[in-house]
Design a protein around this motif. Structure first.
Motif, PDB file in Angstrom:
ATOM      1  N   THR A  54      34.313  -0.177  10.474  1.00 36.51           N
ATOM      2  CA  THR A  54      33.880  -0.650  11.793  1.00 36.51           C
ATOM      3  C   THR A  54      32.718  -1.634  11.689  1.00 36.51           C
ATOM      4  O   THR A  54      32.660  -2.640  12.408  1.00 36.51           O
ATOM      5  N   THR A  55      31.782  -1.353  10.775  1.00 38.61           N
ATOM      6  CA  THR A  55      30.655  -2.266  10.584  1.00 38.61           C
ATOM      7  C   THR A  55      31.121  -3.605  10.041  1.00 38.61           C
ATOM      8  O   THR A  55      30.632  -4.667  10.446  1.00 38.61           O
ATOM      9  N   LEU A  56      32.079  -3.566   9.130  1.00 43.03           N
ATOM     10  CA  LEU A  56      32.596  -4.812   8.562  1.00 43.03           C
ATOM     11  C   LEU A  56      33.279  -5.658   9.630  1.00 43.03           C
ATOM     12  O   LEU A  56      33.092  -6.885   9.672  1.00 43.03           O
ATOM     13  N   ARG A  57      34.049  -5.025  10.511  1.00 45.23           N
ATOM     14  CA  ARG A  57      34.692  -5.785  11.592  1.00 45.23           C
ATOM     15  C   ARG A  57      33.652  -6.417  12.506  1.00 45.23           C
ATOM     16  O   ARG A  57      33.817  -7.544  12.975  1.00 45.23           O
ATOM     17  N   ASP A 102      23.751   2.831   5.893  1.00 46.40           N
ATOM     18  CA  ASP A 102      22.679   3.635   5.306  1.00 46.40           C
ATOM     19  C   ASP A 102      21.885   4.377   6.372  1.00 46.40           C
ATOM     20  O   ASP A 102      21.431   5.507   6.156  1.00 46.40           O
ATOM     21  N   GLU A 103      21.704   3.754   7.521  1.00 46.22           N
ATOM     22  CA  GLU A 103      20.960   4.420   8.598  1.00 46.22           C
ATOM     23  C   GLU A 103      21.691   5.664   9.087  1.00 46.22           C
ATOM     24  O   GLU A 103      21.082   6.718   9.304  1.00 46.22           O
ATOM     25  N   ALA A 104      22.996   5.555   9.279  1.00 46.09           N
ATOM     26  CA  ALA A 104      23.766   6.700   9.766  1.00 46.09           C
ATOM     27  C   ALA A 104      24.010   7.737   8.688  1.00 46.09           C
ATOM     28  O   ALA A 104      24.108   8.945   8.974  1.00 46.09           O
ATOM     29  N   ALA A 105      24.087   7.295   7.432  1.00 47.81           N
ATOM     30  CA  ALA A 105      24.417   8.221   6.351  1.00 47.81           C
ATOM     31  C   ALA A 105      23.250   9.115   5.958  1.00 47.81           C
ATOM     32  O   ALA A 105      23.445  10.082   5.204  1.00 47.81           O
ATOM     33  N   ASN A 138      27.733  -8.156   2.736  1.00 41.84           N
ATOM     34  CA  ASN A 138      27.523  -6.929   1.969  1.00 41.84           C
ATOM     35  C   ASN A 138      26.228  -6.235   2.378  1.00 41.84           C
ATOM     36  O   ASN A 138      26.193  -5.008   2.583  1.00 41.84           O
ATOM     37  N   LYS A 139      25.144  -6.992   2.512  1.00 45.27           N
ATOM     38  CA  LYS A 139      23.856  -6.401   2.884  1.00 45.27           C
ATOM     39  C   LYS A 139      23.894  -5.841   4.305  1.00 45.27           C
ATOM     40  O   LYS A 139      23.299  -4.783   4.583  1.00 45.27           O
ATOM     41  N   SER A 140      24.588  -6.528   5.206  1.00 41.61           N
ATOM     42  CA  SER A 140      24.673  -6.044   6.591  1.00 41.61           C
ATOM     43  C   SER A 140      25.427  -4.721   6.654  1.00 41.61           C
ATOM     44  O   SER A 140      25.021  -3.795   7.370  1.00 41.61           O
ATOM     45  N   TYR A 190      27.712  -2.441  -1.129  1.00 40.92           N
ATOM     46  CA  TYR A 190      29.084  -2.690  -0.692  1.00 40.92           C
ATOM     47  C   TYR A 190      29.494  -4.059  -1.216  1.00 40.92           C
ATOM     48  O   TYR A 190      28.743  -5.021  -1.096  1.00 40.92           O
ATOM     49  N   GLU A 191      30.660  -4.122  -1.812  1.00 38.01           N
ATOM     50  CA  GLU A 191      31.146  -5.373  -2.379  1.00 38.01           C
ATOM     51  C   GLU A 191      32.518  -5.709  -1.799  1.00 38.01           C
ATOM     52  O   GLU A 191      33.420  -4.862  -1.792  1.00 38.01           O
TER      53      GLU A 191
END
Length: 326
Positions: A121-124, A151-154, A143-145, A164-165
């Motif tokens: 969902t974040t990637l979209r 990371d905040e939710a995890a 990748n950084k986004s 993430y690559e």
């Protein structure tokens, strides 16, 4: 008596079996980079660290086992819509690590599925804010986004998202064909520009060479003229010097005895020789305008003959003879 001994042996055997079972259930050996979550009577009790650990059998139980190693997770490919309404199939891999076994056990029912769905969902969302061309140029930003958002939710799931690559970005075939045509056009444009620049440099080099050749030729002609003028000047000076020297010698000779007589004789001879040469060049007879001058010159020559003696008289006689014949 025998019955009592058999009962004792059975009791001892049963007690030994119970002890073995109790010992096997109470001793837990946890591998390195692994965390076991222990519940006591259905409630969280402790996290067993790597090494030898003891629990109370039938009261404590190992409810969850977590690996503390970095785990690569291949996220399924999905179709994203860019800012300029272009479909783009994106495939990536997510790297995460369990940092809090308790939260990983009770924060979510399945943290792997949770971070996978959140990554998609974040990637979209990130891809939807970019145009198609930017998605190929800003992979690091994407990748950084994704990492910062997940990371905040995890954190509540006891998981740390490391990176993430993006493995592949695949636009539709029509877009690929258009991009290929664009690349071809750009290459042809660069080729034409390079060819024109080459021709421009060629013309500049030719003009520069022609200019330098003309300058060199003019400098050579200038130097040749200077050398020629200097040669002529030197020749004129030499001739003038020789003439002056000859005149000085003639003047000195005229001061000696018989000098003027010799001069007059030579002048008369050249005078007659000049008319003789003119007469030979054509059929027309050339005569002096004043015959008296010629007669006077001949008379002077006769006197020279009469006054000279020896070889000088012979030379004078020959000169007079030529004058009379002329």
């Amino acid at each position: 008596m025998l019955f009592e001994i058999s009962g004792f042996l059975v009791f001892t055997l049963v007690l030994l079996v119970v002890a073995v079972i109790f010992a096997s259930q109470s001793i837990k050996v946890v591998p390195q980079q692994t965390a076991w979550v222990v519940e006591r009577l259905g409630k969280f009790h402790a996290v067993l660290s790597p090494g030898l650990n003891f629990i109370i059998p039938f009261i404590d139980r190992v409810a969850y086992r977590h690996s503390l190693k970095e785990i690569p997770l291949d996220t399924p490919s999905q179709v994203c819509i860019t800012r300029d309404n272009t479909q783009l199939t994106v495939d990536g891999v997510l790297f995460f690590q369990v940092t809090d076994p308790q939260r990983a056990s009770y924060g979510t029912s399945n943290y792997v599925i949770a971070i996978t769905q959140l990554a998609q969902t974040t990637l979209r969302s990130v891809i939807g804010k970019m145009e198609l061309d930017k998605t190929f140029e800003e992979r690091d930003l994407i990748n950084k986004s994704v990492v910062s958002s997940i990371d905040e939710a995890a954190l509540n799931w006891g998981v740390k998202v490391l990176r993430y690559e993006i493995k592949d970005l695949t636009p539709p075939a029509v877009i690929l064909q258009a991009m290929q045509q664009q690349i071809t056009a750009e290459r042809e444009k660069r080729a034409v520009v390079a060819a024109s620049e080459g021709k421009k440099l060629e013309q500049i080099n030719l003009a520069t060479g022609a200019r330098e050749a003309a300058i060199a030729q003019s400098e050579g002609e200038k130097q040749a003229e200077i050398n020629k003028a200097e040669g002529q000047a030197a020749a004129t000076v030499a001739i003038a010097t020789a003439t002056a020297e000859a005149l000085r010698r003639i003047a000195a000779a005229t001061q000696e005895a018989g000098g003027m007589t010799a001069v007059n004789l030579q002048v008369a001879e050249k005078y007659v020789a000049a008319f003789e040469a003119l007469a030979k060049e054509g059929n027309t007879l050339i005569v002096p305008g004043n015959m008296g001058d010629m007669a006077g010159m001949i008379a002077s020559a006769m006197k020279i003959v009469e006054g000279a003696g020896g070889a000088k008289s012979e030379t004078a006689a020959a000169a007079v003879k030529r004058l009379t014949q002329s």
